[in-house]
Scaffold this motif. Structure first.
Motif, short mmCIF file in Angstrom:
data_model
loop_
_atom_site.label_atom_id
_atom_site.label_comp_id
_atom_site.label_asym_id
_atom_site.label_seq_id
_atom_site.Cartn_x
_atom_site.Cartn_y
_atom_site.Cartn_z
N TRP A 1 0.80 -1.24 -0.09
CA TRP A 1 0.05 0.05 0.09
C TRP A 1 0.86 1.08 0.14
CZ3 TRP A 1 -4.63 -0.28 -1.78
CH2 TRP A 1 -5.27 -1.38 -1.38
N THR A 2 1.92 1.33 0.64
CA THR A 2 2.49 2.52 0.95
C THR A 2 3.00 3.30 -0.30
OG1 THR A 2 3.53 1.74 2.90
CG2 THR A 2 4.74 3.70 2.13
N LEU A 3 3.47 2.63 -1.49
CA LEU A 3 3.63 3.29 -2.63
C LEU A 3 2.53 3.69 -3.56
CD1 LEU A 3 7.02 1.12 -4.25
CD2 LEU A 3 7.08 3.39 -2.71
N LEU A 4 1.58 2.99 -3.08
CA LEU A 4 0.29 3.57 -3.80
C LEU A 4 -0.26 4.94 -3.24
CD1 LEU A 4 -1.79 0.26 -4.35
CD2 LEU A 4 -0.26 1.32 -5.90
N VAL A 5 0.12 5.04 -1.89
CA VAL A 5 -0.44 6.16 -1.28
C VAL A 5 0.61 7.26 -1.94
CG1 VAL A 5 -0.24 7.76 0.81
CG2 VAL A 5 -1.34 5.13 0.84
N LEU A 6 1.60 7.04 -1.96
CA LEU A 6 2.88 7.96 -2.58
C LEU A 6 2.51 8.35 -3.87
CD1 LEU A 6 6.05 6.53 -0.92
CD2 LEU A 6 5.26 8.72 -0.48
N ARG A 7 2.10 7.24 -4.65
CA ARG A 7 1.75 7.54 -6.05
C ARG A 7 0.53 8.53 -6.32
NH1 ARG A 7 -2.46 3.16 -8.31
NH2 ARG A 7 -3.62 4.32 -6.61
N ARG B 1 -1.87 14.45 -7.27
CA ARG B 1 -1.75 15.61 -6.33
C ARG B 1 -2.75 15.58 -5.13
NH1 ARG B 1 1.23 20.05 -8.96
NH2 ARG B 1 2.07 19.76 -7.05
N LYS B 2 -3.15 14.47 -4.69
CA LYS B 2 -3.91 14.55 -3.37
C LYS B 2 -3.49 14.96 -2.15
CE LYS B 2 -6.70 10.36 -5.33
NZ LYS B 2 -7.24 9.15 -5.27
N ARG B 3 -4.16 15.59 -1.58
CA ARG B 3 -3.47 16.10 -0.26
C ARG B 3 -4.43 15.86 0.92
NH1 ARG B 3 -0.10 16.95 -2.91
NH2 ARG B 3 0.79 18.82 -3.85
N HIS B 4 -5.69 15.35 0.75
CA HIS B 4 -6.37 15.05 2.20
C HIS B 4 -6.83 13.54 2.27
CE1 HIS B 4 -7.22 19.29 2.37
NE2 HIS B 4 -7.49 19.34 1.30
N PHE B 5 -7.10 13.31 3.45
CA PHE B 5 -7.38 11.64 3.80
C PHE B 5 -8.48 11.32 2.99
CE2 PHE B 5 -9.00 8.34 6.38
CZ PHE B 5 -7.76 7.68 6.96
N ARG B 6 -9.44 11.92 2.70
CA ARG B 6 -10.51 11.48 1.98
C ARG B 6 -10.23 11.06 0.70
NH1 ARG B 6 -10.99 16.53 2.20
NH2 ARG B 6 -11.69 17.64 0.04
N GLU B 7 -9.57 12.10 0.23
CA GLU B 7 -8.99 11.77 -1.18
C GLU B 7 -8.11 10.44 -1.54
OE1 GLU B 7 -8.51 16.34 -3.26
OE2 GLU B 7 -7.05 15.47 -1.65
N LEU B 8 -7.29 10.46 -0.49
CA LEU B 8 -6.34 9.23 -0.57
C LEU B 8 -7.09 7.89 -0.40
CD1 LEU B 8 -3.56 10.65 1.38
CD2 LEU B 8 -3.44 10.00 -0.77
N TYR C 1 -1.88 16.73 3.72
CA TYR C 1 -0.64 15.96 3.71
C TYR C 1 0.12 16.39 2.34
CZ TYR C 1 -2.69 12.68 7.08
OH TYR C 1 -3.17 12.48 8.19
N ARG C 2 1.24 16.50 2.75
CA ARG C 2 2.33 16.77 1.60
C ARG C 2 3.54 15.96 1.71
NH1 ARG C 2 0.79 21.65 -0.90
NH2 ARG C 2 -0.35 22.91 0.79
N LEU C 3 4.23 15.92 0.36
CA LEU C 3 5.46 15.08 0.34
C LEU C 3 6.56 16.08 0.75
CD1 LEU C 3 4.95 13.46 -3.05
CD2 LEU C 3 5.44 12.28 -1.04
N THR C 4 7.38 15.29 1.65
CA THR C 4 8.80 16.05 1.85
C THR C 4 9.86 15.84 0.70
OG1 THR C 4 9.71 14.28 2.82
CG2 THR C 4 8.29 15.78 4.33
N GLU C 5 10.89 16.62 0.90
CA GLU C 5 12.01 16.28 -0.16
C GLU C 5 12.26 14.83 -0.25
OE1 GLU C 5 14.53 18.20 -1.98
OE2 GLU C 5 13.62 20.17 -1.95
N LYS C 6 12.39 14.38 1.08
CA LYS C 6 12.78 12.83 1.14
C LYS C 6 11.63 11.99 0.18
CE LYS C 6 14.01 9.68 4.69
NZ LYS C 6 13.89 9.45 6.35
N GLY C 7 10.24 12.37 0.34
CA GLY C 7 9.29 11.71 -0.23
C GLY C 7 9.49 12.00 -1.75
#
Lengths: 137, 137
Positions: A25-31, A37-44, A83-89
DNA sequence: GCGGATTGCTTGCGTTTCGCAAGTAAAATG
DNA sequence: CATTTTACTTGCGAAACGCAAGCAATCCGC
């Protein structure tokens, strides 16, 4: 279900990554954070694959704990979290893209658009850089 | 414990890959096949991370079922099985390398040799091609 | 050619994780 | 002020994991 840090299994570099995002699942969330460009829990939560809310909650906590994602309350609506990606993400984009390319190549029923394959094969570096710079603002 | 094919969750390309190797062990097995040139069950079993024999057995079956690895009896010793990467498996090298690079960059205690980071940053394409052509005979 | 070692697994079984459904608190909306 | 929305949490049965032990087939030494 708690996102606890597992002990590290070895200091093999591959292992370090897999201990963070080595699951279904984790990489799908990152996808979704990267390409949709999802940002919110409900979108994810509304992904095509139908992730369960407790799993999503757990993965977001883990991603935050490992510094791949930031979690900030929305100033316009106190219910919502951004929720936003950091540089590391963002640095994981090449990994996502390589997996997608491999799948597009080997899956006879792939849903990968031809434009992706073409752009990737034409100029991988530019394709990735494009995505990354779009994410950085 | 049976290596059954899970139903596919969507035709997203990322998902196709993750349904095959989206777990904590599969890519480590591939790592040993690629970077350590391991060929036998007992060698793979002796990884630093200590994979259990039933898990290893399951992952090898799954990898074979998906055509990433071939499984052939050793003509010189009927007890032994020789596992080899197929082209499809070799095509995953870029994925392995990208994960390793990400980890090397973000893990303060990484065991990744500096030579890897250097070679990768100097000329990614050549570095990967080198590994791949070494595997092809 | 017989006993012991090696190899590639399988089997049991307790523990952890997954995944669905339902529930909940806080905040916004009408 | 009642309803809806949002971001979760909780319970619980099912599946996967992981350790230890076992096992059949083959090879090796004598």
């Amino acid at each position: 279900m708690i996102a606890k840090k597992a002990r590290r299994r070895s200091n093999c570099p591959l292992c370090f990554g897999l201990d963070i995002f080595g699951d279904k699942w984790t990489l799908l969330v990152l996808r979704d954070l990267v390409f949709q460009r999802k940002r919110h829990f409900r979108e994810l939560l509304a992904s095509d694959e139908g992730i369960a809310s407790n799993i999503l909650s757990d993965r977001l906590k883990r991603l935050e704990a490992h510094g791949l994602v930031s979690r900030i309350g929305d100033p316009d609506d106190a219910r919502q979290i951004v929720y936003r990606l950091t540089e590391k993400g963002i640095d994981l984009v090449p990994v996502l893209v390589e997996i997608a390319y491999w799948s597009a190549k080997h899956d006879p029923h792939t849903g990968a658009p031809k434009s992706f394959v073409k752009a990737f094969e034409r100029n991988r570096q530019a394709y990735i850089q494009d995505i990354v710079s779009n994410l950085k603002h």
